[in-house]
Motif scaffolding. Structure first.
Motif, short mmCIF file in Angstrom:
data_model
loop_
_atom_site.label_atom_id
_atom_site.label_comp_id
_atom_site.label_asym_id
_atom_site.label_seq_id
_atom_site.Cartn_x
_atom_site.Cartn_y
_atom_site.Cartn_z
N MET A 1 0.88 -1.11 0.00
CA MET A 1 -0.10 0.00 0.06
C MET A 1 1.11 1.23 0.04
N ALA A 2 0.48 2.38 -0.70
CA ALA A 2 1.41 3.49 -0.81
C ALA A 2 1.32 4.31 0.24
N SER A 3 2.41 4.91 0.57
CA SER A 3 2.33 5.75 1.98
C SER A 3 1.70 7.18 1.39
N ILE A 4 1.11 7.84 2.52
CA ILE A 4 0.49 9.15 2.24
C ILE A 4 1.36 9.87 1.55
N PHE A 5 2.82 9.86 1.67
CA PHE A 5 3.87 10.66 0.82
C PHE A 5 3.63 10.53 -0.72
N THR A 6 3.74 9.15 -0.92
CA THR A 6 3.62 8.75 -2.30
C THR A 6 2.07 9.11 -2.95
N LYS A 7 1.17 9.06 -2.10
CA LYS A 7 -0.13 9.68 -2.75
C LYS A 7 -0.06 11.23 -2.97
N ILE A 8 0.79 11.63 -2.25
CA ILE A 8 1.04 13.28 -2.35
C ILE A 8 1.82 13.60 -3.62
N ILE A 9 2.97 12.83 -3.83
CA ILE A 9 3.93 12.84 -4.93
C ILE A 9 3.16 12.38 -6.07
N GLU A 10 2.20 11.51 -6.12
CA GLU A 10 1.31 11.11 -7.35
C GLU A 10 0.17 11.95 -7.60
N GLY A 11 0.00 13.01 -6.65
CA GLY A 11 -1.06 13.93 -6.92
C GLY A 11 -2.42 13.58 -6.55
N GLU A 12 -2.68 12.33 -5.71
CA GLU A 12 -3.69 11.70 -5.38
C GLU A 12 -4.16 12.52 -4.04
N ILE A 13 -3.36 13.19 -3.32
CA ILE A 13 -3.73 14.20 -2.07
C ILE A 13 -3.07 15.42 -2.28
N PRO A 14 -3.72 16.60 -2.21
CA PRO A 14 -3.10 17.83 -2.25
C PRO A 14 -2.17 18.22 -1.31
#
Length: 129
Positions: A1-14
């Motif tokens: 599962m992707a970390s919250i930082f990976t989600k930020i890096i990928e633009g999934e989380i602002p």
């Protein structure tokens, strides 16, 4: 599962991004210890800082130094503190915290900033990067 930082890096989380290159990203902490509290994160998802390859570790420190210099130009402080803890998110990250007293590094004292304040500050720091 992707970390919250990976989600930020990928633009999934602002996020309130300050700087980015092909290997690293810097953005404001959403629960800051002090105005300007910034996280510098490698784009590769690695759990522990000493598991980074030597070159990546050195480059992360160089990137963090550049961000810290931009912080010093933007946020009034005595210095920029650095901390690497890494227990709360399993993805390497460097905390850069503008400090005026030791309490600013305690992770017990938090400041409240609106999304507009964070966005404006991120833009100012980014202009000094």
């Amino acid at each position: 599962m992707a970390s919250i930082f990976t989600k930020i890096i990928e633009g999934e989380i602002p996020s309130h991004k300050i700087a980015e290159d092909h290997k690293f990203i810097a953005f404001l902490d959403v629960n800051p210890n002090a105005k300007g509290h910034t996280l510098c994160v490698p784009k590769a998802e690695v759990d522990k800082i000493f598991d980074l390859g030597e070159q990546d570790y050195l480059q992360l420190m160089q990137f963090s130094r550049q961000v810290a210099k931009a912080l010093e130009k933007t946020v009034a402080c005595k210095r920029v503190g650095i901390s690497v803890i890494g227990l709360e998110v399993p993805h390497v990250h460097v905390h850069l915290i503008p400090i005026n007293e030791m309490e600013d590094m305690s992770f017990q004292h938090k400041v409240k900033m609106s999304q507009d304040e964070l966005a404006s500050l991120a833009q100012e720091i980014g202009e000094n990067f």
